[in-house]
Design an enzyme around this catalytic site. Structure first.
Site, short mmCIF file in Angstrom:
data_model
loop_
_atom_site.label_atom_id
_atom_site.label_comp_id
_atom_site.label_asym_id
_atom_site.label_seq_id
_atom_site.Cartn_x
_atom_site.Cartn_y
_atom_site.Cartn_z
N ASP A 244 0.84 -1.19 0.00
CA ASP A 244 0.00 0.00 0.00
C ASP A 244 0.88 1.25 0.00
O ASP A 244 2.00 1.25 0.52
CB ASP A 244 -0.92 0.03 1.23
CG ASP A 244 -2.02 -1.02 1.15
OD1 ASP A 244 -2.24 -1.54 0.04
OD2 ASP A 244 -2.63 -1.31 2.19
N TYR A 310 3.60 -8.91 7.81
CA TYR A 310 3.25 -7.52 8.07
C TYR A 310 3.31 -7.22 9.57
O TYR A 310 3.03 -8.09 10.39
CB TYR A 310 1.82 -7.21 7.60
CG TYR A 310 1.57 -7.38 6.13
CD1 TYR A 310 1.59 -6.28 5.28
CD2 TYR A 310 1.28 -8.62 5.59
CE1 TYR A 310 1.34 -6.41 3.93
CE2 TYR A 310 1.03 -8.77 4.23
CZ TYR A 310 1.06 -7.67 3.41
OH TYR A 310 0.81 -7.81 2.07
N TYR A 382 -5.57 -9.29 2.31
CA TYR A 382 -5.72 -7.88 2.66
C TYR A 382 -5.63 -7.73 4.17
O TYR A 382 -6.53 -8.14 4.92
CB TYR A 382 -7.06 -7.34 2.17
CG TYR A 382 -7.17 -7.23 0.66
CD1 TYR A 382 -6.49 -6.24 -0.03
CD2 TYR A 382 -7.98 -8.10 -0.06
CE1 TYR A 382 -6.60 -6.11 -1.40
CE2 TYR A 382 -8.11 -7.98 -1.44
CZ TYR A 382 -7.41 -7.00 -2.10
OH TYR A 382 -7.52 -6.86 -3.48
#
Length: 431
Positions: A244, A310, A382
């Site tokens: 992102d 992440y 996501y």
């Protein structure tokens, strides 16, 4: 086919040079050039006919003397490539239509089988090609050469095509709000202008006249030094997926390939180039592991089925206990997640439900309404929606299991790992 009888018929059709004579029988003997083969056949026919041997003293009506120009074209190619850095080459030939017609006519008049001999352009490619190799000390490559020289015999000149060169590495993005590649403004289409009320044009309100939604990108921070070092016309950035815009790319970095169009230099010092890129990026991005690569590495990077790890900073709408967070984390460990296309990307992604896996997850609270989670998931998972639930479009989710609203306030990618892929495979890298 009686080769001597067939050769006699070719000779009888008028002045034919040794190369054009020998080319008609190229599949019947090996180790000779067509010119040497034709000379031998001419001698053999004269001996069988008990006639005096004579070399043709008129221009060949088939090739119109073009087979005498192998050296001339080889020198043209070498001269055209004199300022180009290359290790492999290929030669192609555009044959004049009249020569092709003459070749067909000769075979018809001499009653030669259609499936014998060699094409005129094949001989030209080979004979000029081997001379180019000798003049430039390079090697022929029929698959993907560094350069392609196209001989235009009708015009009498040479066109040179320089194939792209490639640099592979991994990048880290150290500053937020930087996209991976240039992001043209969707309102003005990248022009930076819009129609003014009274007519004419004025700067676009949406992008401020820049033409881009973001002033810099990873592409713009890395490609200029590569383009300059390889003296090319254009550089394209290919990443193994993308993070992102507001996420950092840290840890091991993300694999990428920079493709340089029409490079005049193909072998820069990659250690020095890596240092130049990092200086140019000015702490907004950095690269490591820079290597020269092959064309195949582009597809390898673009199609990489990578898992990612992440680290997300999370804000909760209401107080959460350590026990509640621990229980939810345990429930998400190894879970299968169903995600309908997120609201934030449904304008550019097809509406469908994606099924992805959470491989590993851990988390802790910093206070009652703030925490940090680390998630290792399948490619395409996501993360922001896994945390927030995206109004029920992602199931299960951290927020949904907690029964408390949750939002990612900062996201970092700390690892991009190829699943069953090795990027140090010498097959895809160049020395």
């Amino acid at each position: 086919m009686d080769v001597l009888s067939a050769a006699r018929r070719v000779i009888d059709e008028g002045p034919v040079c040794d190369a054009c004579l020998g080319r008609q029988f190229a599949d019947r003997s090996f180790g000779l050039s067509n010119s040497d083969r034709g000379h031998s056949l001419r001698v053999a026919v004269a001996l069988e006919d008990d006639a005096d041997f004579e070399e043709p003293n008129e221009e060949c009506w088939v090739c119109e003397g073009l087979t005498d120009d192998f050296e001339v074209y080889a020198e043209q190619v070498a001269d055209a490539l004199s300022d180009i850095d290359f290790e492999t080459y290929q030669v192609g030939t555009r044959t004049p239509p009249l020569i092709e017609e003459n070749e067909v006519l000769l075979r018809d008049l001499a009653d030669l089988p259609e499936d014998t001999g060699e094409l005129f352009k094949s001989e030209y490619n080979r004979e000029v090609g081997k001379r180019v190799g000798a003049l430039t000390d390079t090697e022929v490559d029929f698959e993907r050469p560094d350069v392609l020289a196209l001989l235009n015999l009708e015009r009498g000149d040479v066109d040179v095509q320089i194939n792209p060169a490639f640099v592979f590495g991994r990048y880290r993005k150290l500053e937020r709000d930087i996209p991976q590649t240039e992001w043209p403004c969707r309102e003005c289409g990248g022009s930076g202008k819009q129609l003014a009320e009274g007519g004419g044009e004025e700067p676009c309100d949406y992008c401020g006249g820049d033409g881009y939604l973001y002033s810099k990108s990873v592409e713009e921070l890395t490609t200029p030094p590569v383009l300059d070092a390889m003296d090319g016309d254009e550089a394209l950035f290919h990443g193994a997926g993308r993070e992102d815009v507001d996420a950092l790319m840290l840890g091991t970095g993300r694999p990428f390939v920079i493709e340089v169009k029409k490079p005049r230099r193909r072998t820069p010092d990659t250690d020095a180039l890596e240092a130049e890129i990092n200086e140019f990026a000015d702490d907004r991005a950095e690269v490591e592991g820079l290597r020269l690569a092959t064309h195949e590495m582009v597809e390898r990077v673009k199609e990489l089925d990578a898992s990612k790890t992440y680290r997300a900073q999370v804000e909760f709408d209401a107080p959460v206990s350590e026990d509640d967070l621990a229980n939810v984390v345990e429930e998400l460990q190894g879970a299968t997640i169903e995600q309908f296309t997120p609201n934030r990307v449904d304008h550019r992604r097809a509406n469908l439900t994606r099924v992805r896996e959470v491989y590993d997850i851990d988390g802790h609270l910093e206070d009652e309404t703030h925490g940090e989670v680390e998630i290792h998931g399948a490619g395409g998972l996501y993360i922001k929606e896994l945390v927030s639930g995206d109004e029920g479009r992602t199931e299960p989710s951290l927020a949904g299991l907690l029964g408390v609203g949750a939002e990612v306030t900062a996201l970092d990618v700390i690892a991009v790992e190829g699943e069953n892929e090795l990027f140090d495979d010498d097959e895809y890298l160049r020395e």
